[in-house]
Design a protein around this motif. Structure first.
Motif, PDB file in Angstrom:
ATOM      1  N   ARG A  28       0.846  -1.204   0.000  1.00 26.83           N
ATOM      2  CA  ARG A  28       0.000   0.000   0.000  1.00 26.83           C
ATOM      3  C   ARG A  28       0.883   1.257   0.000  1.00 26.83           C
ATOM      4  N   LYS A  29       1.946   1.203   0.807  1.00 25.84           N
ATOM      5  CA  LYS A  29       2.857   2.353   0.844  1.00 25.84           C
ATOM      6  C   LYS A  29       3.543   2.555  -0.507  1.00 25.84           C
ATOM      7  N   VAL A  30       3.958   1.464  -1.117  1.00 25.94           N
ATOM      8  CA  VAL A  30       4.608   1.540  -2.423  1.00 25.94           C
ATOM      9  C   VAL A  30       3.626   2.098  -3.454  1.00 25.94           C
ATOM     10  N   THR A  31       2.373   1.640  -3.420  1.00 25.57           N
ATOM     11  CA  THR A  31       1.352   2.132  -4.353  1.00 25.57           C
ATOM     12  C   THR A  31       1.106   3.634  -4.137  1.00 25.57           C
ATOM     13  N   ALA A  32       1.024   4.026  -2.884  1.00 23.84           N
ATOM     14  CA  ALA A  32       0.818   5.447  -2.571  1.00 23.84           C
ATOM     15  C   ALA A  32       2.009   6.276  -3.069  1.00 23.84           C
ATOM     16  N   GLN A  33       3.215   5.775  -2.866  1.00 24.52           N
ATOM     17  CA  GLN A  33       4.411   6.489  -3.328  1.00 24.52           C
ATOM     18  C   GLN A  33       4.442   6.564  -4.862  1.00 24.52           C
ATOM     19  N   GLN A  34       3.995   5.492  -5.524  1.00 27.84           N
ATOM     20  CA  GLN A  34       3.955   5.502  -6.986  1.00 27.84           C
ATOM     21  C   GLN A  34       2.934   6.532  -7.493  1.00 27.84           C
ATOM     22  N   GLN A  35       1.808   6.636  -6.790  1.00 30.07           N
ATOM     23  CA  GLN A  35       0.802   7.631  -7.171  1.00 30.07           C
ATOM     24  C   GLN A  35       1.349   9.052  -6.976  1.00 30.07           C
ATOM     25  N   LYS A  36       2.046   9.255  -5.866  1.00 26.58           N
ATOM     26  CA  LYS A  36       2.656  10.562  -5.630  1.00 26.58           C
ATOM     27  C   LYS A  36       3.686  10.868  -6.711  1.00 26.58           C
ATOM     28  N   LEU A  37       4.484   9.875  -7.061  1.00 29.30           N
ATOM     29  CA  LEU A  37       5.496  10.056  -8.086  1.00 29.30           C
ATOM     30  C   LEU A  37       4.845  10.404  -9.425  1.00 29.30           C
ATOM     31  N   SER A  38       3.756   9.722  -9.754  1.00 23.67           N
ATOM     32  CA  SER A  38       3.040  10.025 -10.999  1.00 23.67           C
ATOM     33  C   SER A  38       2.494  11.456 -10.973  1.00 23.67           C
ATOM     34  N   SER A  39       1.965  11.862  -9.828  1.00 24.23           N
ATOM     35  CA  SER A  39       1.452  13.232  -9.695  1.00 24.23           C
ATOM     36  C   SER A  39       2.581  14.239  -9.865  1.00 24.23           C
ATOM     37  N   PHE A  40       3.719  13.969  -9.247  1.00 22.77           N
ATOM     38  CA  PHE A  40       4.861  14.872  -9.378  1.00 22.77           C
ATOM     39  C   PHE A  40       5.368  14.927 -10.825  1.00 22.77           C
ATOM     40  N   GLU A  41       5.380  13.791 -11.505  1.00 20.04           N
ATOM     41  CA  GLU A  41       5.808  13.768 -12.898  1.00 20.04           C
ATOM     42  C   GLU A  41       4.865  14.610 -13.764  1.00 20.04           C
ATOM     43  N   LEU A  42       3.559  14.462 -13.535  1.00 23.52           N
ATOM     44  CA  LEU A  42       2.573  15.239 -14.274  1.00 23.52           C
ATOM     45  C   LEU A  42       2.734  16.730 -13.983  1.00 23.52           C
ATOM     46  N   LEU A  43       2.900  17.054 -12.727  1.00 21.75           N
ATOM     47  CA  LEU A  43       3.102  18.443 -12.329  1.00 21.75           C
ATOM     48  C   LEU A  43       4.369  19.008 -12.958  1.00 21.75           C
ATOM     49  N   THR A  44       5.428  18.229 -12.961  1.00 21.98           N
ATOM     50  CA  THR A  44       6.696  18.659 -13.563  1.00 21.98           C
ATOM     51  C   THR A  44       6.516  18.923 -15.054  1.00 21.98           C
ATOM     52  N   LYS A  45       5.779  18.050 -15.748  1.00 16.48           N
ATOM     53  CA  LYS A  45       5.531  18.261 -17.181  1.00 16.48           C
ATOM     54  C   LYS A  45       4.758  19.555 -17.409  1.00 16.48           C
ATOM     55  N   ARG A  46       3.778  19.824 -16.547  1.00 17.71           N
ATOM     56  CA  ARG A  46       2.988  21.054 -16.677  1.00 17.71           C
ATOM     57  C   ARG A  46       3.868  22.289 -16.433  1.00 17.71           C
ATOM     58  N   VAL A  47       4.721  22.210 -15.431  1.00 18.64           N
ATOM     59  CA  VAL A  47       5.606  23.336 -15.122  1.00 18.64           C
ATOM     60  C   VAL A  47       6.576  23.577 -16.280  1.00 18.64           C
ATOM     61  N   VAL A  48       7.125  22.520 -16.848  1.00 15.77           N
ATOM     62  CA  VAL A  48       8.055  22.657 -17.974  1.00 15.77           C
ATOM     63  C   VAL A  48       7.333  23.285 -19.164  1.00 15.77           C
ATOM     64  N   LYS A  49       6.118  22.816 -19.440  1.00 15.62           N
ATOM     65  CA  LYS A  49       5.336  23.356 -20.554  1.00 15.62           C
ATOM     66  C   LYS A  49       5.019  24.836 -20.313  1.00 15.62           C
TER      67      LYS A  49
END
Length: 139
Positions: A28-49
């Motif tokens: 569950r912790k790994v899944t939660a961390q993966q979701q956070k990582l995906s959110s951060f990746e999406l946010l990073t892409k938006r910031v770069v754009k």
């Protein structure tokens, strides 16, 4: 010895349940961390754009500013040329000199006869100068 035969499997089952529970918590912790990582990746892409968009806008503003600076410099040059030309015209026009002198005399309080005589102006023009410059007519 009977007791040990009974307790050993129970301890093994309890350990297995604790281990399974720990694995599920970890997953569950790994899944939660993966979701956070995906959110951060999406946010990073938006910031770069967004950053790329802002950089393009900045380049456009810079280009417009550069063009505006050149246009202002051209206009300043045109104003200076116009002022120089106007000064040339004023200094070349003999009537202009007389009128400038007549205005100066009116401002200094000369009477109308003196202005007419010194600047070779007809009475009507001298009276107009007095009227325009708000001086009362003196005779």
């Amino acid at each position: 010895m009977n007791w040990i035969n009974f307790i050993a499997p129970v301890v093994a089952v309890v350990c297995a349940l604790v281990l399974i529970s720990s694995i599920r918590i970890y997953q569950r912790k790994v899944t939660a961390q993966q979701q956070k990582l995906s959110s951060f990746e999406l946010l990073t892409k938006r910031v770069v754009k967004s950053n790329e968009s802002l950089n393009k806008q900045l380049v456009e503003v810079h280009a417009a500013n550069y063009a505006m600076a050149h246009r202002i410099a051209d206009l300043e040059s045109m104003v200076e040329q116009t002022m120089n030309r106007q000064n040339e015209i004023v200094t070349q026009d003999p009537d202009s000199k007389l009128y400038s002198r007549a205005v100066k005399m009116v401002e200094l309080g000369a009477d109308i006869e003196e202005v007419m005589r010194e600047c070779e102006l007809p009475r009507a023009e001298a009276q107009l100068l007095y009227t325009l410059h708000g001086k009362p007519l003196t005779k």
